[in-house]
Scaffold this motif. Structure first.
Motif, PDB file in Angstrom:
ATOM      1  N   UNK A  44      38.477  40.764  32.302  1.00  0.00           N
ATOM      2  CA  UNK A  44      37.390  41.360  33.082  1.00  0.00           C
ATOM      3  C   UNK A  44      36.038  41.324  32.378  1.00  0.00           C
ATOM      4  N   UNK A  45      35.439  40.153  32.298  1.00  0.00           N
ATOM      5  CA  UNK A  45      34.126  40.052  31.653  1.00  0.00           C
ATOM      6  C   UNK A  45      33.045  40.411  32.674  1.00  0.00           C
ATOM      7  N   UNK A  46      31.969  40.990  32.207  1.00  0.00           N
ATOM      8  CA  UNK A  46      30.887  41.404  33.087  1.00  0.00           C
ATOM      9  C   UNK A  46      29.679  40.515  32.885  1.00  0.00           C
ATOM     10  N   UNK A  47      29.060  40.106  33.992  1.00  0.00           N
ATOM     11  CA  UNK A  47      27.836  39.329  33.969  1.00  0.00           C
ATOM     12  C   UNK A  47      26.697  40.252  34.369  1.00  0.00           C
TER      13      UNK A  47
ATOM     14  N   UNK B 261      32.462  44.636  40.837  1.00  0.00           N
ATOM     15  CA  UNK B 261      33.440  44.570  41.913  1.00  0.00           C
ATOM     16  C   UNK B 261      33.560  43.161  42.494  1.00  0.00           C
ATOM     17  N   UNK B 262      32.472  42.400  42.449  1.00  0.00           N
ATOM     18  CA  UNK B 262      32.467  41.072  43.045  1.00  0.00           C
ATOM     19  C   UNK B 262      32.746  39.959  42.043  1.00  0.00           C
ATOM     20  N   UNK B 263      32.938  40.293  40.776  1.00  0.00           N
ATOM     21  CA  UNK B 263      33.212  39.285  39.760  1.00  0.00           C
ATOM     22  C   UNK B 263      34.708  39.020  39.661  1.00  0.00           C
ATOM     23  N   UNK B 264      35.053  37.809  39.310  1.00  0.00           N
ATOM     24  CA  UNK B 264      36.461  37.445  39.153  1.00  0.00           C
ATOM     25  C   UNK B 264      36.987  37.998  37.840  1.00  0.00           C
ATOM     26  N   UNK B 265      38.130  38.665  37.908  1.00  0.00           N
ATOM     27  CA  UNK B 265      38.739  39.219  36.704  1.00  0.00           C
ATOM     28  C   UNK B 265      39.910  38.374  36.206  1.00  0.00           C
TER      29      UNK B 265
END
Length: 88
Positions: free
Chosen positions: A32-35, A41-45
Motif C-alpha cells: 500500500x504505497x501512497x502517491x 482509496x483510489x490507489x492500487x494496493x
C-alpha cells in the motif's frame, strides 16, 4: 471467557492461510504505497502477478516479478493467490 476465546480461535483458523503457496505459483503482493496528491482509496494496493521462487520457512517467501527483476522476501500475510482475469 474460555468458551469465547475458543470460538474466536476457531473463527481465526478458518480464514488463516495454513496451506501456503507452492514454488512456481502466481501471487499478488500487498504493497500500500501512497502517491502525493491522490486519494489513498483510489490507489492500487496490490501488485503483481509475482512468482513464488522459494519458501524460506512456514510464513516467509521469496518472490520475483520476472526473471530479470530483483527477488523480494515477504511475509505470507502480504500475499494472496493470483487468479487469471476471465477471457472474453
Amino acid at each position: 471467557m474460555r468458551i469465547e476465546s475458543d470460538r474466536m480461535k476457531t473463527r481465526y483458523d478458518l480464514r488463516a492461510n495454513t496451506g501456503g503457496f507452492q514454488v512456481g505459483e502466481k501471487v499478488w503482493l500487498y504493497n500500500p504505497k501512497r502517491t502525493k496528491g491522490k486519494s489513498p482509496k483510489l490507489q492500487k494496493s496490490w501488485e503483481g502477478p509475482y512468482t513464488v521462487v522459494t519458501r524460506l520457512n512456514d510464513v516467509v517467501y521469496m518472490i520475483q516479478k520476472n526473471p530479470q527483476a530483483k527477488m523480494k522476501v515477504v511475509h505470507i500475510n502480504r500475499l494472496t493467490p493470483y487468479q487469471e482475469p476471465p477471457s472474453q
